[in-house]
Design a protein around this motif. Structure first.
Motif, PDB file in Angstrom:
ATOM      1  N   VAL A  72       0.888  -1.156   0.000  1.00 40.95           N
ATOM      2  CA  VAL A  72       0.000   0.000   0.000  1.00 40.95           C
ATOM      3  C   VAL A  72       0.925   1.204   0.000  1.00 40.95           C
ATOM      4  N   CYS A  73       0.961   1.931  -1.120  1.00 35.98           N
ATOM      5  CA  CYS A  73       1.966   2.972  -1.326  1.00 35.98           C
ATOM      6  C   CYS A  73       1.314   4.301  -1.702  1.00 35.98           C
ATOM      7  N   ASN A 101      -3.474   9.949  -3.828  1.00 37.20           N
ATOM      8  CA  ASN A 101      -3.565   8.647  -4.479  1.00 37.20           C
ATOM      9  C   ASN A 101      -2.758   7.625  -3.691  1.00 37.20           C
ATOM     10  N   ILE A 102      -3.285   6.413  -3.656  1.00 40.65           N
ATOM     11  CA  ILE A 102      -2.621   5.293  -3.002  1.00 40.65           C
ATOM     12  C   ILE A 102      -2.659   4.126  -3.986  1.00 40.65           C
ATOM     13  N   LYS A 151      -3.106  -3.759  -8.445  1.00 44.31           N
ATOM     14  CA  LYS A 151      -4.507  -4.175  -8.424  1.00 44.31           C
ATOM     15  C   LYS A 151      -5.506  -3.020  -8.367  1.00 44.31           C
ATOM     16  N   SER A 152      -5.171  -1.947  -7.659  1.00 45.12           N
ATOM     17  CA  SER A 152      -6.154  -0.882  -7.461  1.00 45.12           C
ATOM     18  C   SER A 152      -5.471   0.449  -7.193  1.00 45.12           C
ATOM     19  N   GLU A 153      -6.217   1.493  -7.503  1.00 45.54           N
ATOM     20  CA  GLU A 153      -5.876   2.825  -7.019  1.00 45.54           C
ATOM     21  C   GLU A 153      -6.889   3.137  -5.922  1.00 45.54           C
ATOM     22  N   VAL A 154      -6.404   3.559  -4.787  1.00 46.48           N
ATOM     23  CA  VAL A 154      -7.262   3.955  -3.678  1.00 46.48           C
ATOM     24  C   VAL A 154      -7.133   5.469  -3.552  1.00 46.48           C
ATOM     25  N   ILE A 155      -8.239   6.123  -3.337  1.00 47.85           N
ATOM     26  CA  ILE A 155      -8.240   7.574  -3.178  1.00 47.85           C
ATOM     27  C   ILE A 155      -8.500   7.911  -1.717  1.00 47.85           C
ATOM     28  N   TRP A 156      -7.609   8.698  -1.141  1.00 49.45           N
ATOM     29  CA  TRP A 156      -7.813   9.219   0.208  1.00 49.45           C
ATOM     30  C   TRP A 156      -8.442  10.605   0.062  1.00 49.45           C
TER      31      TRP A 156
END
Length: 197
Positions: free
Chosen positions: A51-52, A99-100, A74-79
């Protein structure tokens, strides 16, 4: 390692409002990714994930380097940080997210329910930050519990003021943190000692 959860230097020559700088921030600091891949569990020995944190303008550099190191992105996570930051107030949209990138080594499945790719946690007020790019412990706890089981081992090779380590301790995970700056190392050590599970 069960997971590497980290916020490396983005390579943007970051300078905070108080003039604080980040070491090794001249170009995207991707050089840790081969070793990150090497130390993560995979297959029968467990699930390994990365998780970067990153930023929109250097995100592709990190994604490409992750793939070259062997990761499956696998995914882009948005904070969603709720409140926006500064930046170019006349000619750029007010930045209210970060972005994560979520990547895995080998076969991975979430330890619980499938998490959403939008995570909302209010950013820390700049007057309360002890590190110029400090992330909220609640945000990190959310990410940790999404990708690891209790007792899992978390690595943060850019520990800063120790927020990831505090979140790991509070969620019942084991942890290893690495920090180059002696002052932030001392702060992180104190914060971990003061944290209560």
């Amino acid at each position: 390692m069960d997971a590497i959860i980290t916020d490396p230097p983005y390579g943007i020559n970051y300078v905070s409002q108080t003039g604080a700088k980040i070491k090794n921030d001249k170009s995207p600091f991707i050089w840790f990714l081969y070793d990150a891949f090497r130390v993560l569990k995979s297959g029968e020995s467990g699930r390994g994930s990365l998780v970067c944190f990153t930023r929109w303008d250097v995100q592709q550099t990190f994604i490409d380097a992750m793939k070259l190191a062997g990761f499956q992105v696998k995914s882009e996570v948005i904070w969603d940080k709720v409140f926006h930051g500064m930046g170019d107030t006349k000619a750029a949209f007010a930045p209210s997210h970060e972005n994560i990138i979520f990547a895995v080594k080998g076969k991975f499945s979430f330890p619980g329910h499938r998490p959403k790719d939008l995570v909302t946690f209010q950013k820390i007020n700049s007057s309360q930050m002890v590190h110029p790019t400090e992330k909220p412990v609640g945000l990190l706890a959310n990410l940790i519990t999404s990708v690891t089981k209790p007792g899992g081992l978390i690595l943060d090779p850019f520990a800063g003021s120790g927020s990831t380590l505090v979140a790991a301790k509070k969620t019942g995970r084991r942890f290893i943190g690495v920090e180059l700056d002696d002052d932030y190392y001392q702060i992180a050590q104190r914060r971990v000692e003061e944290a209560v599970e």
